[in-house]
Design a protein around this motif. Structure first.
Motif, PDB file in Angstrom:
ATOM      1  N   THR A 173       0.804  -1.221   0.000  1.00  0.00           N
ATOM      2  CA  THR A 173       0.000   0.000   0.000  1.00  0.00           C
ATOM      3  C   THR A 173       0.837   1.271   0.000  1.00  0.00           C
ATOM      4  OG1 THR A 173      -1.720  -1.199   1.201  1.00  0.00           O
ATOM      5  CG2 THR A 173      -1.853   1.202   1.204  1.00  0.00           C
ATOM      6  N   ALA A 174       1.990   1.248   0.660  1.00  0.00           N
ATOM      7  CA  ALA A 174       2.791   2.462   0.784  1.00  0.00           C
ATOM      8  C   ALA A 174       3.472   2.861  -0.523  1.00  0.00           C
ATOM      9  CB  ALA A 174       3.847   2.282   1.875  1.00  0.00           C
ATOM     10  N   MET A 175       3.472   1.977  -1.497  1.00  0.00           N
ATOM     11  CA  MET A 175       4.214   2.244  -2.715  1.00  0.00           C
ATOM     12  C   MET A 175       3.469   3.218  -3.629  1.00  0.00           C
ATOM     13  SD  MET A 175       6.962   0.704  -2.318  1.00  0.00           S
ATOM     14  CE  MET A 175       7.615  -0.535  -1.223  1.00  0.00           C
ATOM     15  N   ARG A 176       4.219   4.153  -4.215  1.00  0.00           N
ATOM     16  CA  ARG A 176       3.676   5.074  -5.209  1.00  0.00           C
ATOM     17  C   ARG A 176       4.634   5.099  -6.393  1.00  0.00           C
ATOM     18  NH1 ARG A 176      -0.442   8.640  -3.624  1.00  0.00           N
ATOM     19  NH2 ARG A 176      -1.084   8.321  -1.474  1.00  0.00           N
ATOM     20  N   HIS A 177       4.263   4.418  -7.462  1.00  0.00           N
ATOM     21  CA  HIS A 177       5.083   4.424  -8.668  1.00  0.00           C
ATOM     22  C   HIS A 177       5.156   5.850  -9.218  1.00  0.00           C
ATOM     23  CE1 HIS A 177       4.493   0.040  -8.687  1.00  0.00           C
ATOM     24  NE2 HIS A 177       3.196   0.278  -8.563  1.00  0.00           N
ATOM     25  N   THR A 178       6.292   6.229  -9.745  1.00  0.00           N
ATOM     26  CA  THR A 178       6.426   7.595 -10.247  1.00  0.00           C
ATOM     27  C   THR A 178       7.462   7.662 -11.353  1.00  0.00           C
ATOM     28  OG1 THR A 178       6.789   9.906  -9.584  1.00  0.00           O
ATOM     29  CG2 THR A 178       8.207   8.251  -8.576  1.00  0.00           C
ATOM     30  N   GLY A 179       7.344   8.705 -12.177  1.00  0.00           N
ATOM     31  CA  GLY A 179       8.348   8.964 -13.203  1.00  0.00           C
ATOM     32  C   GLY A 179       8.280   8.027 -14.384  1.00  0.00           C
ATOM     33  N   VAL A 180       7.071   7.630 -14.795  1.00  0.00           N
ATOM     34  CA  VAL A 180       6.914   6.707 -15.921  1.00  0.00           C
ATOM     35  C   VAL A 180       6.459   7.481 -17.157  1.00  0.00           C
ATOM     36  CG1 VAL A 180       5.692   4.693 -16.800  1.00  0.00           C
ATOM     37  CG2 VAL A 180       6.415   4.770 -14.402  1.00  0.00           C
ATOM     38  N   GLN A 211      -3.442  -1.540 -14.028  1.00  0.00           N
ATOM     39  CA  GLN A 211      -4.398  -1.940 -12.995  1.00  0.00           C
ATOM     40  C   GLN A 211      -3.724  -1.999 -11.633  1.00  0.00           C
ATOM     41  OE1 GLN A 211      -6.091  -5.815 -13.465  1.00  0.00           O
ATOM     42  NE2 GLN A 211      -7.241  -5.731 -11.570  1.00  0.00           N
ATOM     43  N   SER A 212      -4.345  -1.348 -10.642  1.00  0.00           N
ATOM     44  CA  SER A 212      -3.877  -1.452  -9.265  1.00  0.00           C
ATOM     45  C   SER A 212      -5.016  -1.126  -8.318  1.00  0.00           C
ATOM     46  CB  SER A 212      -2.715  -0.495  -9.005  1.00  0.00           C
ATOM     47  OG  SER A 212      -2.329  -0.563  -7.642  1.00  0.00           O
ATOM     48  N   THR A 213      -5.130  -1.914  -7.293  1.00  0.00           N
ATOM     49  CA  THR A 213      -6.090  -1.604  -6.228  1.00  0.00           C
ATOM     50  C   THR A 213      -5.374  -1.220  -4.942  1.00  0.00           C
ATOM     51  OG1 THR A 213      -6.183  -3.943  -5.604  1.00  0.00           O
ATOM     52  CG2 THR A 213      -7.830  -3.171  -7.177  1.00  0.00           C
ATOM     53  N   THR A 214      -4.054  -1.225  -4.964  1.00  0.00           N
ATOM     54  CA  THR A 214      -3.278  -0.909  -3.753  1.00  0.00           C
ATOM     55  C   THR A 214      -2.385   0.301  -3.991  1.00  0.00           C
ATOM     56  OG1 THR A 214      -1.610  -2.546  -4.413  1.00  0.00           O
ATOM     57  CG2 THR A 214      -3.313  -3.271  -2.886  1.00  0.00           C
ATOM     58  N   ALA A 215      -1.345   0.126  -4.774  1.00  0.00           N
ATOM     59  CA  ALA A 215      -0.399   1.218  -5.015  1.00  0.00           C
ATOM     60  C   ALA A 215      -0.976   2.231  -6.002  1.00  0.00           C
ATOM     61  CB  ALA A 215       0.914   0.658  -5.557  1.00  0.00           C
ATOM     62  N   TYR A 216      -0.403   3.448  -5.999  1.00  0.00           N
ATOM     63  CA  TYR A 216      -0.798   4.488  -6.937  1.00  0.00           C
ATOM     64  C   TYR A 216       0.272   4.676  -8.003  1.00  0.00           C
ATOM     65  CZ  TYR A 216      -4.500   5.891  -3.715  1.00  0.00           C
ATOM     66  OH  TYR A 216      -5.609   5.901  -2.925  1.00  0.00           O
ATOM     67  N   VAL A 217      -0.158   5.085  -9.186  1.00  0.00           N
ATOM     68  CA  VAL A 217       0.754   5.460 -10.259  1.00  0.00           C
ATOM     69  C   VAL A 217       0.666   6.977 -10.403  1.00  0.00           C
ATOM     70  CG1 VAL A 217       1.325   5.220 -12.700  1.00  0.00           C
ATOM     71  CG2 VAL A 217       0.411   3.259 -11.428  1.00  0.00           C
ATOM     72  N   GLU A 218       1.750   7.672 -10.089  1.00  0.00           N
ATOM     73  CA  GLU A 218       1.757   9.130 -10.099  1.00  0.00           C
ATOM     74  C   GLU A 218       2.629   9.658 -11.235  1.00  0.00           C
ATOM     75  OE1 GLU A 218       1.170  10.042  -5.349  1.00  0.00           O
ATOM     76  OE2 GLU A 218       3.188  10.124  -6.198  1.00  0.00           O
ATOM     77  N   ASN A 240      -6.342   2.359 -13.696  1.00  0.00           N
ATOM     78  CA  ASN A 240      -6.986   2.395 -12.388  1.00  0.00           C
ATOM     79  C   ASN A 240      -5.963   2.830 -11.361  1.00  0.00           C
ATOM     80  OD1 ASN A 240      -8.836   1.926 -10.282  1.00  0.00           O
ATOM     81  ND2 ASN A 240      -8.116  -0.172 -10.025  1.00  0.00           N
ATOM     82  N   ASN A 241      -6.329   3.783 -10.491  1.00  0.00           N
ATOM     83  CA  ASN A 241      -5.413   4.322  -9.472  1.00  0.00           C
ATOM     84  C   ASN A 241      -4.240   5.072 -10.093  1.00  0.00           C
ATOM     85  OD1 ASN A 241      -6.887   3.650  -7.286  1.00  0.00           O
ATOM     86  ND2 ASN A 241      -5.438   2.181  -6.426  1.00  0.00           N
ATOM     87  N   ALA A 242      -4.481   5.771 -11.183  1.00  0.00           N
ATOM     88  CA  ALA A 242      -3.454   6.616 -11.801  1.00  0.00           C
ATOM     89  C   ALA A 242      -3.769   8.071 -11.492  1.00  0.00           C
ATOM     90  CB  ALA A 242      -3.396   6.386 -13.300  1.00  0.00           C
ATOM     91  N   GLN A 243      -2.773   8.820 -11.033  1.00  0.00           N
ATOM     92  CA  GLN A 243      -2.961  10.216 -10.669  1.00  0.00           C
ATOM     93  C   GLN A 243      -2.004  11.099 -11.455  1.00  0.00           C
ATOM     94  OE1 GLN A 243      -2.270  10.328  -6.448  1.00  0.00           O
ATOM     95  NE2 GLN A 243      -4.221   9.351  -5.942  1.00  0.00           N
TER      96      GLN A 243
END
Length: 245
Positions: A173-180, A211-218, A240-243
Motif C-alpha cells: 500500500t505504501a508504494m507510489r510508482h512515479t516517473g513513468v 491496474q492497481s487496487t493498492t499502489a498508486y501510479v503518479e 486504475n489508481n493513476a494520478q
C-alpha cells in the motif's frame, strides 16, 4: 527452462536468495552488455520455456542491436511458462534499445523469484519492434515491481498480442510508482480475448492497460501513442489508481 544470457551476481543467485535483500544495491551486477546478436529456435524446443537475455538486479547494463525469433515460443500458457525475449528483474540504470523481438512475451519486467516486491529504477527502453503471442503483452510489468523512472521513447512498433503495455501495478500500500513515460508507440493488429467490450476489470485487450487496487501510479506521461489498430474493439487506455496523468 533455458536462459541463454543470464546476468546476475554469481555469489547470490536468485534461487539462493531467502529474502528480497538478495536484490539489494550491494548485490547488483554492473556494466554487462549484449550487442549485435540474434537468437532463434526451432520446432524441437516447442515445449521448452526460453529466455534470450535476463538482467537480474543489474546496474548500467546495455542490450542493443539484438534480434530474437522466430521460434521463441513454447506450448505453456501461464505467466511463468511462456518464452521471453528480454527479462528484467530489479536493478537500475539499464538500457534496452534497437531490438526486434518475436516471442511469446517480448519484454517482461518481473518480480523477484521469492515474490517480494522489488525496485525497478531508471530503466530506459527505446526503438523497440515487438511481436508477442496473440494472448500476451508486448511489454509486460508484473505485480510486486516498484517502478520509478521508467522511460519508453524513440520509435516503437508493437505488433499484435492482446496488450501493447500491460502493467499490473499491485504493490504494498505504501508504494507510489512515479516517473513513468510511455512515448512514441504505435500499437496495431491486436487480438482481444473473450467476447463483448469489458465494463470493468480484468481487461481483455488494450493498447495500454494499468491496474492497481493498492499502489498508486503518479506523474504518468503518455505521449504520441497510437492504437490499438484492430477491428476487435480493444481499448486505447485503461487505467486504475493513476494520478496526474
Amino acid at each position: 527452462a533455458v536462459t541463454i544470457f543470464e546476468f546476475l551476481n554469481a555469489t547470490l543467485a536468485p534461487a539462493d536468495a531467502a529474502t528480497v535483500s538478495g536484490y539489494s544495491s550491494q548485490n547488483r551486477l554492473p556494466n554487462a552488455s549484449v550487442r549485435g546478436l540474434g537468437f532463434t529456435s526451432d520446432s524441437y524446443t516447442a515445449t521448452t520455456k526460453k529466455i534470450a537475455i535476463a538482467l537480474l538486479n543489474t546496474d548500467q547494463c546495455v542490450v542493443e542491436d539484438v534480434s530474437v525469433g522466430p521460434g521463441w515460443t513454447t506450448t505453456g500458457d501461464s505467466y511463468t511458462s511462456v518464452s521471453v525475449g528480454i527479462q528484467v528483474v530489479g536493478g537500475q540504470l539499464n538500457k534496452i534499445s534497437r531490438v526486434g523481438i518475436t516471442a511469446d512475451r517480448p519484454i517482461s519486467i518481473d518480480r523477484a523469484p521469492e515474490g517480494s516486491y522489488i525496485n525497478c529504477d531508471h530503466l530506459h527502453l527505446s526503438d523497440l519492434t515487438l511481436k508477442p503471442r496473440s494472448d500476451q503483452a508486448n511489454l509486460d510489468i508484473d505485480q510486486n515491481v516498484f517502478v520509478t523512472n521508467l522511460q519508453v521513447d524513440g520509435l516503437n512498433s508493437f505488433n499484435g498480442g492482446r496488450w501493447g503495455v500491460r502493467w499490473t501495478a499491485e504493490c504494498p500500500t505504501a508504494m507510489r510508482h512515479t516517473g513513468v513515460t510511455l512515448s512514441n508507440i504505435r500499437v496495431e493488429g491486436m487480438n482481444k480475448g473473450g467476447s463483448g467490450y469489458p465494463t470493468n476489470y480484468p481487461d481483455t485487450g488494450s493498447a495500454i492497460f494499468i491496474q492497481s487496487t493498492t499502489a498508486y501510479v503518479e506523474n504518468l506521461r503518455i505521449v504520441n501513442v497510437r492504437g490499438p489498430g484492430s477491428s476487435y474493439d480493444c481499448a486505447g487506455l485503461r487505467a486504475n489508481n493513476a494520478q496526474g496523468v
